[in-house]
Design a protein around this motif. Structure first.
Motif, mmCIF file in Angstrom:
data_model
loop_
_atom_site.group_PDB
_atom_site.id
_atom_site.type_symbol
_atom_site.label_atom_id
_atom_site.label_comp_id
_atom_site.label_asym_id
_atom_site.label_seq_id
_atom_site.Cartn_x
_atom_site.Cartn_y
_atom_site.Cartn_z
ATOM 1 N N GLY A 256 0.844 -1.225 -0.162
ATOM 2 C CA GLY A 256 -0.012 -0.041 0.088
ATOM 3 C C GLY A 256 0.893 1.346 0.135
ATOM 4 O O GLY A 256 1.897 1.064 -0.311
ATOM 5 N N ALA A 257 0.379 2.351 0.323
ATOM 6 C CA ALA A 257 1.147 3.608 0.582
ATOM 7 C C ALA A 257 2.141 3.275 1.561
ATOM 8 O O ALA A 257 1.822 2.597 2.498
ATOM 9 C CB ALA A 257 0.403 4.761 0.834
ATOM 10 N N VAL A 258 3.305 3.954 1.473
ATOM 11 C CA VAL A 258 4.260 3.514 2.238
ATOM 12 C C VAL A 258 4.069 4.181 3.887
ATOM 13 O O VAL A 258 4.763 3.808 4.908
ATOM 14 C CB VAL A 258 5.768 4.196 2.099
ATOM 15 C CG1 VAL A 258 5.438 5.631 2.206
ATOM 16 C CG2 VAL A 258 6.932 3.835 2.829
ATOM 17 N N ASP A 259 3.183 5.226 3.994
ATOM 18 C CA ASP A 259 2.806 5.668 5.356
ATOM 19 C C ASP A 259 1.458 4.935 5.779
ATOM 20 O O ASP A 259 0.746 5.695 6.555
ATOM 21 C CB ASP A 259 2.473 7.111 5.179
ATOM 22 C CG ASP A 259 1.882 7.552 4.101
ATOM 23 O OD1 ASP A 259 1.266 6.763 3.188
ATOM 24 O OD2 ASP A 259 1.475 8.951 3.833
ATOM 25 N N GLU A 260 1.283 3.982 5.310
ATOM 26 C CA GLU A 260 0.214 3.138 6.117
ATOM 27 C C GLU A 260 0.311 1.673 6.026
ATOM 28 O O GLU A 260 1.239 1.124 5.040
ATOM 29 C CB GLU A 260 -1.269 3.385 5.089
ATOM 30 C CG GLU A 260 -1.217 2.813 3.667
ATOM 31 C CD GLU A 260 -2.380 3.090 2.818
ATOM 32 O OE1 GLU A 260 -2.731 2.179 2.210
ATOM 33 O OE2 GLU A 260 -2.987 4.166 3.111
ATOM 34 N N GLY A 261 -0.325 0.827 6.829
ATOM 35 C CA GLY A 261 -0.166 -0.618 6.710
ATOM 36 C C GLY A 261 0.900 -1.298 7.524
ATOM 37 O O GLY A 261 0.782 -2.326 8.152
ATOM 38 N N ALA A 262 2.250 -0.718 7.637
ATOM 39 C CA ALA A 262 3.226 -1.318 8.344
ATOM 40 C C ALA A 262 2.889 -1.838 9.644
ATOM 41 O O ALA A 262 2.575 -0.458 10.329
ATOM 42 C CB ALA A 262 4.503 -0.357 8.133
ATOM 43 N N ALA A 263 3.386 -2.813 10.047
ATOM 44 C CA ALA A 263 3.118 -2.804 11.721
ATOM 45 C C ALA A 263 4.063 -2.125 12.567
ATOM 46 O O ALA A 263 3.579 -1.830 13.578
ATOM 47 C CB ALA A 263 3.321 -4.505 11.953
ATOM 48 N N SER A 264 5.109 -1.655 11.884
ATOM 49 C CA SER A 264 6.086 -0.706 12.695
ATOM 50 C C SER A 264 5.342 0.737 13.204
ATOM 51 O O SER A 264 5.436 1.086 14.324
ATOM 52 C CB SER A 264 7.263 -0.190 11.949
ATOM 53 O OG SER A 264 8.067 -1.223 11.391
ATOM 54 N N PHE A 265 4.120 0.946 12.449
ATOM 55 C CA PHE A 265 3.388 2.124 12.826
ATOM 56 C C PHE A 265 2.921 1.916 14.253
ATOM 57 O O PHE A 265 2.256 2.861 14.864
ATOM 58 C CB PHE A 265 2.311 2.478 11.714
ATOM 59 C CG PHE A 265 2.779 3.431 10.736
ATOM 60 C CD1 PHE A 265 2.890 4.836 10.880
ATOM 61 C CD2 PHE A 265 3.219 3.056 9.541
ATOM 62 C CE1 PHE A 265 3.571 5.680 9.803
ATOM 63 C CE2 PHE A 265 3.830 3.705 8.445
ATOM 64 C CZ PHE A 265 3.868 5.062 8.549
ATOM 65 N N TRP A 266 2.353 0.731 14.518
ATOM 66 C CA TRP A 266 1.603 0.281 15.621
ATOM 67 C C TRP A 266 2.380 0.153 16.860
ATOM 68 O O TRP A 266 1.768 -0.236 18.077
ATOM 69 C CB TRP A 266 0.824 -1.033 15.157
ATOM 70 C CG TRP A 266 -0.159 -0.715 14.169
ATOM 71 C CD1 TRP A 266 -0.081 0.506 13.073
ATOM 72 C CD2 TRP A 266 -1.318 -1.680 13.740
ATOM 73 N NE1 TRP A 266 -1.102 0.138 12.183
ATOM 74 C CE2 TRP A 266 -1.875 -0.927 12.286
ATOM 75 C CE3 TRP A 266 -1.651 -2.585 13.985
ATOM 76 C CZ2 TRP A 266 -2.880 -1.554 11.790
ATOM 77 C CZ3 TRP A 266 -2.888 -3.087 13.682
ATOM 78 C CH2 TRP A 266 -3.581 -2.783 12.294
ATOM 79 N N ALA A 267 3.750 -0.147 16.788
ATOM 80 C CA ALA A 267 4.412 -0.281 17.809
ATOM 81 C C ALA A 267 4.261 0.757 18.858
ATOM 82 O O ALA A 267 4.486 1.803 18.715
ATOM 83 C CB ALA A 267 5.840 -0.285 17.708
ATOM 84 N N GLN A 268 3.986 0.448 20.305
ATOM 85 C CA GLN A 268 3.559 1.432 21.359
ATOM 86 C C GLN A 268 4.836 1.644 22.307
ATOM 87 O O GLN A 268 4.990 2.751 22.637
ATOM 88 C CB GLN A 268 2.407 1.033 22.002
ATOM 89 C CG GLN A 268 1.206 1.058 21.005
ATOM 90 C CD GLN A 268 -0.150 0.511 21.757
ATOM 91 O OE1 GLN A 268 -0.080 0.051 23.095
ATOM 92 N NE2 GLN A 268 -1.144 0.379 21.190
ATOM 93 N N GLY A 269 5.369 0.260 22.619
ATOM 94 C CA GLY A 269 6.296 0.635 23.496
ATOM 95 C C GLY A 269 7.587 1.513 23.379
ATOM 96 O O GLY A 269 7.695 2.523 24.065
ATOM 97 N N GLY A 270 8.503 0.967 22.526
ATOM 98 C CA GLY A 270 9.472 1.811 21.880
ATOM 99 C C GLY A 270 10.704 1.077 21.568
ATOM 100 O O GLY A 270 10.363 -0.011 21.080
ATOM 101 N N VAL A 271 12.104 1.555 21.780
ATOM 102 C CA VAL A 271 13.093 0.621 21.337
ATOM 103 C C VAL A 271 13.924 0.306 22.872
ATOM 104 O O VAL A 271 14.378 1.247 23.053
ATOM 105 C CB VAL A 271 14.104 1.665 20.309
ATOM 106 C CG1 VAL A 271 15.198 0.932 19.794
ATOM 107 C CG2 VAL A 271 13.265 2.159 19.014
ATOM 108 N N ALA A 272 14.460 -0.652 22.788
ATOM 109 C CA ALA A 272 15.142 -1.194 23.817
ATOM 110 C C ALA A 272 16.717 -0.830 23.688
ATOM 111 O O ALA A 272 17.205 -1.200 22.700
ATOM 112 C CB ALA A 272 14.991 -2.794 24.248
ATOM 113 N N ALA A 273 16.936 -0.058 24.589
ATOM 114 C CA ALA A 273 18.420 0.154 24.744
ATOM 115 C C ALA A 273 19.162 0.725 25.917
ATOM 116 O O ALA A 273 18.253 1.287 26.790
ATOM 117 C CB ALA A 273 18.616 1.615 23.677
ATOM 118 N N ALA A 274 20.279 0.272 26.243
ATOM 119 C CA ALA A 274 20.814 0.834 27.630
ATOM 120 C C ALA A 274 21.318 2.056 27.502
ATOM 121 O O ALA A 274 22.458 2.314 26.831
ATOM 122 C CB ALA A 274 21.646 -0.207 27.979
ATOM 123 N N VAL A 275 20.747 3.105 28.075
ATOM 124 C CA VAL A 275 20.750 4.543 27.827
ATOM 125 C C VAL A 275 21.040 5.214 29.173
ATOM 126 O O VAL A 275 21.420 6.314 29.007
ATOM 127 C CB VAL A 275 19.839 5.367 27.039
ATOM 128 C CG1 VAL A 275 19.740 4.936 25.690
ATOM 129 C CG2 VAL A 275 18.397 5.241 27.821
#
Length: 515
Positions: free
Chosen positions: A40-59
């Motif tokens: 579809g359009a690149v700004d719709e459909g991808a599951a990545s848009f739906w990720a809520q938590g975030g990115v795990a990283a030791a910061v």
């Protein structure tokens, strides 16, 4: 109508999928020419848009990549590749910095990130955006960057059907345009970033596009598949009858929300000492059992979040309100839903698959970092780390595309049978879901083979192929480990503490043997 081979596209590098892994890889490859294909359009459909938590990283200063890797190994139930997990954790901060440089507005206080904590993490290391909007914020930022890049061509509206091969090497992709025409795209390198398999299940948090197509086309071309039996069911999908089911992010439990039954009793404390913060497979089975027993399951954030819900977790709040639930005043009805596939196309540490010319990143890949049960918020991190590694691997590749000589022409096929798709989803939910046994898995294998034989439609055939891998590998693993639970083999077997690998021929043989 199928286009002739003479009119095929010739991108330098072909990326199949426009989610986080695909776009990040394309951006890291700049200024190399790249074509990114999306259904579809690149700004719709991808599951990545739906990720809520975030990115795990030791910061944080109190954390370290080594501790992050230790948590990853522990959550993975004995089959994580510890060396690969440590390498990923050590690269996490650099990938966060990449995203920040692109303009992702991570939550910060001054110059410091303000991470949250999620289940099975020993530290607060989930780098997020406004509580629960990390996926959308990251993707909107990357989409803008990709659209502005002179080296990236976004080819929208094309769904992958099969890989094109010559002499054992991947030389391109056959794809179907949403308008009905088939086109062959030729390239010296193909990167699969097609996402997961959640839509193979009746209840899922994944978009419709996440139906296992990437795994299937790789397997049908001869690629080795790893760990397909391990499916993570998110324990707190919001149970309001929506398809896909909206997600109540794990960060809510990290902030103190509790899981209760209809009588208001916290039952997870009876199942695991970590209660609501136990690994997802344990929480999912606890929620599943409570619902099956008629006691229901609810996420109660009234005390932990309360009146701050609309501002701290706006995505979850909006989903609840759409379904007629006010999470400020009511517990949220929940149910386990197919959420993430730990298995996928087997890759090495550089993202290379067993097929020459083919790389894979993101959920379609199986790198060894997730084991039998993915640690929360490691999914976005894995996509970032391995897509960046693939970009490094491909940067010096020749721009010359393969010749078009001797390519097969597209075959005629049926229209997609919606009834067979729904039958497949019901079979997977009933027999290859949270709790499995031999009788159900054998029944599923029979049904999947029948569905596969009943169609020439490429999408349904590919969906059935991926479903067959999950069912066959679950039949072969006669134990319970991580996201794979067999009620007839409820304990882990130390002799089976290893990853599983299989080809399509082996998966088919296992299914036919079970019949």
């Amino acid at each position: 109508m199928t286009q002739s081979a003479k009119s095929t596209e010739r991108p330098a590098i072909l990326i199949v999928g426009g989610g986080l892994a695909g776009l990040f890889c394309a951006l890291k490859l700049a200024p190399r020419r790249v074509a990114v294909l999306t259904p579809g359009a690149v700004d719709e459909g991808a599951a990545s848009f739906w990720a809520q938590g975030g990115v795990a990283a030791a910061v944080l200063d109190t954390d370290s990549p080594e501790r992050h890797a230790e948590d990853t190994v522990k959550a993975g139930a004995g089959i994580v590749d510890a060396e690969v997990a440590l390498g990923m954790a050590r690269e996490a901060r650099a990938r966060i910095d990449d995203l920040f440089s692109f303009g992702v507005p991570f939550d910060r206080e001054g110059s410091n990130f303000t991470p949250s904590r999620e289940a099975a993490h020993s530290e607060r290391r989930i780098v997020r955006v406004k509580g629960d909007t990390a996926g959308r914020a990251i993707m909107e930022t990357l989409v803008r960057a990709a659209r502005a890049s002179s080296s990236i061509e976004l080819v929208e509206g094309f769904s992958a059907q099969e890989l094109l091969m010559r002499d054992g090497r991947v030389i391109g992709l056959r794809a179907l345009h949403r308008g009905g025409a088939t086109r062959d795209f030729l390239a010296p390198a193909v990167v699969l970033a097609t996402g997961g398999i959640g839509h193979l299940y009746r209840v899922t948090t994944n978009p419709n596009e996440a139906c296992g197509i990437g795994l299937a086309i790789a397997a049908r071309a001869g690629a080795l598949i790893a760990d397909p039996e391990f499916v993570q069911f998110h324990p707190t999908a919001i149970d309001i009858g929506a398809d896909p089911a909206p997600l109540a992010t794990e960060s809510l439990r990290g902030e103190g929300a509790t899981i209760v039954d209809r009588a208001g009793r916290r039952f997870m404390a009876d199942i695991d000492p970590a209660a609501e913060l136990a690994p997802r497979d344990i929480v999912a089975r606890g929620v599943f059992a409570s619902i099956a027993a008629g006691r229901g399951a609810f996420l109660d954030a009234r005390v932990a979040v309360g009146a701050e819900f609309p501002t701290r977790f706006p995505t979850v709040y909006a989903s609840c309100r759409t379904g007629g639930v006010d999470p400020v005043r009511q517990p949220i009805p929940i149910a386990p839903a197919a959420h993430y596939h730990m298995g996928g196309v087997a890759t090495d540490a550089r993202g290379r698959t067993s097929l020459a010319g083919l790389w894979a990143a993101g959920e379609v890949a199986s790198t060894g970092v997730h084991g039998a049960n993915r640690l929360a918020s490691n999914s976005l991190l894995e996509a970032l780390v391995f897509s960046a590694r693939i970009a490094d691997d491909l940067r010096d590749m020749s721009e010359e595309a393969p010749s078009v000589q001797n390519l097969d022409s597209a075959r005629a096929q049926d229209a997609l049978d919606a009834a067979l798709v729904e039958e497949l989803r019901d079979v997977m939910a009933r027999d290859v879901g949270v709790i499995r046994d031999r009788a159900g898995l054998a029944r599923a294998a029979c049904a999947i083979l029948s569905i596969e034989a009943a169609t020439t439609n490429a999408q349904l055939r590919n969906m059935a192929t991926t479903a067959l891998f999950v069912a066959s590998a679950a039949l072969a693993r006669r134990e319970s480990r991580g996201g794979h639970f067999r009620s007839d083999f409820p304990q882990a077997d130390a002799a089976l503490a290893q990853r599983s690998y299989m080809t399509l021929a082996q998966a088919r043989a296992l299914a036919e043997e079970a019949l």
